[in-house]
Write a protein that holds these residues in place. Structure first.
Motif, PDB file in Angstrom:
ATOM      1  N   GLN B  83       0.841  -1.212   0.000  1.00 25.00           N
ATOM      2  CA  GLN B  83       0.000   0.000   0.000  1.00 25.00           C
ATOM      3  C   GLN B  83       0.870   1.254   0.000  1.00 25.00           C
ATOM      4  O   GLN B  83       0.568   2.237  -0.679  1.00 25.00           O
ATOM      5  CB  GLN B  83      -0.903   0.010   1.232  1.00 25.00           C
ATOM      6  CG  GLN B  83      -2.054  -0.975   1.128  1.00 25.00           C
ATOM      7  CD  GLN B  83      -2.704  -1.246   2.478  1.00 25.00           C
ATOM      8  OE1 GLN B  83      -2.394  -0.584   3.471  1.00 25.00           O
ATOM      9  NE2 GLN B  83      -3.589  -2.210   2.510  1.00 25.00           N
ATOM     10  N   PHE B  84       1.944   1.207   0.763  1.00 21.75           N
ATOM     11  CA  PHE B  84       2.871   2.347   0.825  1.00 21.75           C
ATOM     12  C   PHE B  84       3.408   2.660  -0.571  1.00 21.75           C
ATOM     13  O   PHE B  84       3.372   3.797  -1.036  1.00 21.75           O
ATOM     14  CB  PHE B  84       4.004   1.997   1.801  1.00 21.75           C
ATOM     15  CG  PHE B  84       5.117   3.006   1.859  1.00 21.75           C
ATOM     16  CD1 PHE B  84       5.069   4.091   2.733  1.00 21.75           C
ATOM     17  CD2 PHE B  84       6.243   2.870   1.056  1.00 21.75           C
ATOM     18  CE1 PHE B  84       6.111   5.014   2.801  1.00 21.75           C
ATOM     19  CE2 PHE B  84       7.286   3.788   1.110  1.00 21.75           C
ATOM     20  CZ  PHE B  84       7.219   4.864   1.986  1.00 21.75           C
ATOM     21  N   ILE B  85       3.884   1.630  -1.240  1.00 21.76           N
ATOM     22  CA  ILE B  85       4.457   1.822  -2.581  1.00 21.76           C
ATOM     23  C   ILE B  85       3.387   2.327  -3.555  1.00 21.76           C
ATOM     24  O   ILE B  85       3.629   3.247  -4.344  1.00 21.76           O
ATOM     25  CB  ILE B  85       5.108   0.503  -3.067  1.00 21.76           C
ATOM     26  CG1 ILE B  85       6.399   0.251  -2.275  1.00 21.76           C
ATOM     27  CG2 ILE B  85       5.402   0.544  -4.569  1.00 21.76           C
ATOM     28  CD1 ILE B  85       7.066  -1.080  -2.544  1.00 21.76           C
ATOM     29  N   GLU B  86       2.208   1.757  -3.462  1.00 23.99           N
ATOM     30  CA  GLU B  86       1.145   2.190  -4.381  1.00 23.99           C
ATOM     31  C   GLU B  86       0.765   3.649  -4.145  1.00 23.99           C
ATOM     32  O   GLU B  86       0.487   4.386  -5.095  1.00 23.99           O
ATOM     33  CB  GLU B  86      -0.076   1.277  -4.229  1.00 23.99           C
ATOM     34  CG  GLU B  86       0.161  -0.061  -4.916  1.00 23.99           C
ATOM     35  CD  GLU B  86      -0.894  -1.109  -4.601  1.00 23.99           C
ATOM     36  OE1 GLU B  86      -0.755  -2.222  -5.118  1.00 23.99           O
ATOM     37  OE2 GLU B  86      -1.843  -0.812  -3.835  1.00 23.99           O
ATOM     38  N   ARG B  87       0.776   4.057  -2.871  1.00 25.83           N
ATOM     39  CA  ARG B  87       0.448   5.444  -2.550  1.00 25.83           C
ATOM     40  C   ARG B  87       1.523   6.405  -3.064  1.00 25.83           C
ATOM     41  O   ARG B  87       1.254   7.370  -3.748  1.00 25.83           O
ATOM     42  CB  ARG B  87       0.345   5.581  -1.029  1.00 25.83           C
ATOM     43  CG  ARG B  87      -0.993   6.060  -0.553  1.00 25.83           C
ATOM     44  CD  ARG B  87      -1.127   6.209   0.943  1.00 25.83           C
ATOM     45  NE  ARG B  87       0.007   6.017   1.808  1.00 25.83           N
ATOM     46  CZ  ARG B  87       0.204   4.937   2.558  1.00 25.83           C
ATOM     47  NH1 ARG B  87      -0.651   3.926   2.515  1.00 25.83           N
ATOM     48  NH2 ARG B  87       1.244   4.855   3.359  1.00 25.83           N
ATOM     49  N   VAL B  88       2.760   6.079  -2.729  1.00 25.87           N
ATOM     50  CA  VAL B  88       3.864   6.992  -3.068  1.00 25.87           C
ATOM     51  C   VAL B  88       4.050   7.107  -4.581  1.00 25.87           C
ATOM     52  O   VAL B  88       4.285   8.191  -5.105  1.00 25.87           O
ATOM     53  CB  VAL B  88       5.177   6.510  -2.395  1.00 25.87           C
ATOM     54  CG1 VAL B  88       6.374   7.320  -2.891  1.00 25.87           C
ATOM     55  CG2 VAL B  88       5.061   6.599  -0.887  1.00 25.87           C
ATOM     56  N   PHE B  89       3.902   5.978  -5.269  1.00 24.87           N
ATOM     57  CA  PHE B  89       4.220   5.987  -6.701  1.00 24.87           C
ATOM     58  C   PHE B  89       2.990   6.048  -7.601  1.00 24.87           C
ATOM     59  O   PHE B  89       3.106   5.834  -8.810  1.00 24.87           O
ATOM     60  CB  PHE B  89       5.101   4.786  -7.049  1.00 24.87           C
ATOM     61  CG  PHE B  89       6.426   4.842  -6.341  1.00 24.87           C
ATOM     62  CD1 PHE B  89       7.345   5.829  -6.662  1.00 24.87           C
ATOM     63  CD2 PHE B  89       6.732   3.966  -5.325  1.00 24.87           C
ATOM     64  CE1 PHE B  89       8.556   5.924  -5.994  1.00 24.87           C
ATOM     65  CE2 PHE B  89       7.944   4.046  -4.647  1.00 24.87           C
ATOM     66  CZ  PHE B  89       8.853   5.036  -4.980  1.00 24.87           C
ATOM     67  N   ALA B  90       1.845   6.397  -7.011  1.00 27.65           N
ATOM     68  CA  ALA B  90       0.617   6.509  -7.827  1.00 27.65           C
ATOM     69  C   ALA B  90       0.815   7.413  -9.051  1.00 27.65           C
ATOM     70  O   ALA B  90       0.318   7.102 -10.136  1.00 27.65           O
ATOM     71  CB  ALA B  90      -0.534   7.009  -6.963  1.00 27.65           C
ATOM     72  N   PRO B  91       1.566   8.518  -8.927  1.00 23.15           N
ATOM     73  CA  PRO B  91       1.736   9.376 -10.113  1.00 23.15           C
ATOM     74  C   PRO B  91       2.449   8.708 -11.285  1.00 23.15           C
ATOM     75  O   PRO B  91       2.394   9.210 -12.404  1.00 23.15           O
ATOM     76  CB  PRO B  91       2.570  10.556  -9.585  1.00 23.15           C
ATOM     77  CG  PRO B  91       2.326  10.570  -8.113  1.00 23.15           C
ATOM     78  CD  PRO B  91       2.158   9.132  -7.719  1.00 23.15           C
ATOM     79  N   LEU B  92       3.120   7.590 -11.020  1.00 23.60           N
ATOM     80  CA  LEU B  92       3.781   6.898 -12.135  1.00 23.60           C
ATOM     81  C   LEU B  92       2.802   6.044 -12.928  1.00 23.60           C
ATOM     82  O   LEU B  92       3.114   5.605 -14.035  1.00 23.60           O
ATOM     83  CB  LEU B  92       4.897   5.981 -11.608  1.00 23.60           C
ATOM     84  CG  LEU B  92       6.097   6.652 -10.936  1.00 23.60           C
ATOM     85  CD1 LEU B  92       7.120   5.600 -10.521  1.00 23.60           C
ATOM     86  CD2 LEU B  92       6.741   7.654 -11.880  1.00 23.60           C
TER      87      LEU B  92
END
Ligand SMILES: C[S@@+](CC[C@H](N)C(=O)[O-])C[C@H]1O[C@@H](n2cnc3c(N)ncnc32)[C@H](O)[C@@H]1O
Lengths: 395, 97
Positions: B83-92
């Motif tokens: 979830q952390f990764i999905e949140r942080v990198f959502a703009p990609l």
């Protein structure tokens, strides 16, 4: 998900280090599943229509796909993230391996007398495909620089992070899957002497000893650090394997001495001339009725332009300069050029034992099937990976 | 907004022109270059390192919280990380949510 090593050289990892390793594993999973899916979508919805409009046709190969995609934001997001994630894999394990060196030495000494052997050849001329580049951005390649002694540990620990659990709990999924296929498909084939070429730390050698416990198993590589580490690792896991520092181009074994000559993820790291010599050597050391078997990346000739581009990405961005030239070869021709008969050629795609279970392999063989080479999971380190194998029987 | 930009011709339609290649494959430092200015590639690397360090801090906090709570550490740390990764990198992502 990172994998915990299953032997006594497993490092002690501080909580922050473990967190960084978990992060890079998770990041790779995000890149190879989510960003890869986005890139494919971008290709189909934006790039391919634009290409068609401009040229009136579809891209014929991976090179054209690559060229058309490079300007697209989805390609940049995927690629820039993946390149640095690869560096982060090695960065996350190198300090651990250095700190843990003494403990690892002691663990190796403790099993030194166990069955199995290691013979090193300090006079061996090292091929430039191993020494001149940091293969898959691994600092010092397989021979190491300042951390030469830690190279085996860095590789093992790095693979545990890199593989996201998709290469098996003991990092042996390729060997397990390939050997499961051979045993199920050729139940009467009982190799007494097995050779693994380019074994690195022997992680995919051990499954052959497990599958055929009565066989004498030898594993060779040009790089000493991995062999020393791999020999201790095998002993710790109770597998008697003989490791030799040797080039696959000039094997120090007599003619007709092996029933099975195996390699995995080996050929794509060498020039085509070397591959030709390796095949000739494999044929020389095989007994009549023996099998040469390579697990490799699937060939471009048997897949679509986008899939070809996707796998060849490593050639441009992951310090794998021989990757594409190898994938452009027709595997059956590599075998026949080395003197194997066309009728003796075999190839198959086997489901990963770790992902699908041994039964899936047995079921596939029973239905006389093989997974498609041109599938989205063949040779791709993403959920549901399948492995490509090819080779030839010797007469 | 997107529709308006498209009308203005500022954003390519599906099947619009191919975007030009951004840069040579390798930058002046010999490393892969994906963006017009090779400095941008370096910033990507810093950003990823930073996210990794933030996650390491996050794990520390989770461990500290687990010490003082009856329920212990989160049962599925990998899911929290995902979830952390999905949140942080959502703009990609293509669909930025
Ligand atoms: C990608 S690794 C193979 C890893 C392993 N077989 C596996 O299953 O993951 C390639 C290995 O081939 C070795 N190698 C390269 N050229 C070689 C040669 N001519 N003879 C023997 N080994 C070689 C390298 O040192 C390296 O350890």
């Amino acid at each position: 998900m990172t994998v915990e090593l299953l032997h006594d050289m497993k490092p002690e990892i501080a909580p922050d280090e473990a967190a960084r390793q978990r992060f890079v594993s998770g990041l790779r999973s995000f890149v190879l599943n989510d960003l890869a899916a986005d890139m494919r979508h971008a290709y189909e919805s934006r790039v391919l229509p634009a290409f068609r409009k401009e040229t009136g046709r579809d891209p014929v190969d991976g090179i054209e796909v690559h060229r058309a995609l490079r300007g697209d934001p989805a390609f940049k997001a995927y690629s820039a993230t993946r390149v640095h994630a690869q560096r982060m894999v090695w960065n996350s394990v190198a300090p651990v391996a250095l700190r843990d060196r003494d403990k690892r030495r002691r663990a190796a000494e403790a099993v030194a007398a166990q069955p199995g052997s290691l013979s090193l050849d300090s006079a061996l001329e090292m091929p430039s495909n191993v020494t001149a580049i940091d293969v898959h951005l691994m600092p010092g390649s397989y021979v190491g620089r300042e951390q030469a002694e830690d190279t085996g540990a860095i590789y093992d620990q790095g693979l545990a992070v890199f593989s996201m659990g998709l290469m098996g709990r003991n990092l042996d999924d390729i060997g397990l899957s390939m050997s499961a296929y051979i045993k199920a498909r050729y139940p009467d084939f009982a190799p007494a002497c097995i050779l693994d070429l380019g074994c690195t730390i022997g992680h995919n050698t051990l499954p052959w000893k497990q599958r055929y416990p009565d066989a004498e198993v030898h594993a060779i590589d040009v790089a000493a650090p991995g062999l020393a580490y791999g020999s201790a690792r095998a002993k710790m896991q109770g597998q008697a394997v003989h490791f030799h520092q040797m080039s696959a181009e000039t094997l120090g074994f007599p003619d007709a001495s092996f029933d099975l000559v195996f390699s995995s993820m080996f050929l794509h790291e060498m020039p085509r001339k070397t591959i030709a010599r390796v095949f000739e050597e494999a044929r020389r050391v095989l007994k009549p009725g023996g099998l040469m078997l390579h697990m490799e990346l699937p060939p471009n000739t048997q897949m679509g332009a986008f899939e070809g581009f996707y796998l060849d990405w490593d050639c441009y961005y992951n310090a794998e300069p021989f990757y594409k030239a190898f994938r452009d070869e027709e595997p059956s021709e590599l075998c026949t050029r080395a003197g194997f008969a066309p009728d003796d050629y075999i190839q198959f795609v086997v489901p990963s034992v770790g992902a699908y279970g041994e039964q899936a392999v047995a079921d596939m063989v029973a239905s006389e099937g093989s997974r498609a080479v041109d599938s989205q999971t063949t040779g791709r380190l993403a959920e549901g990976v399948c492995w490509f194998g090819f080779g030839s029987w010797a007469r | 907004m997107l529709v308006r930009l498209r009308k203005l011709g500022a954003v390519s339609e599906e099947g619009g022109p191919l975007r030009p290649e951004p840069a040579p494959i390798y930058g002046p430092d010999g490393r892969p270059q994906f963006f017009g200015d090779p400095a941008t590639d370096r910033f990507v690397a810093s950003l990823l390192n930073l996210a990794s360090e933030v996650w390491a801090q996050e794990e520390r906090i989770l461990a500290l919280e687990a010490r003082s709570s009856a329920s212990g550490p989160p049962t599925d740390r990998d899911a929290v990380l995902k979830q952390f990764i999905e949140r942080v990198f959502a703009p990609l992502r293509e669909d930025q949510g």
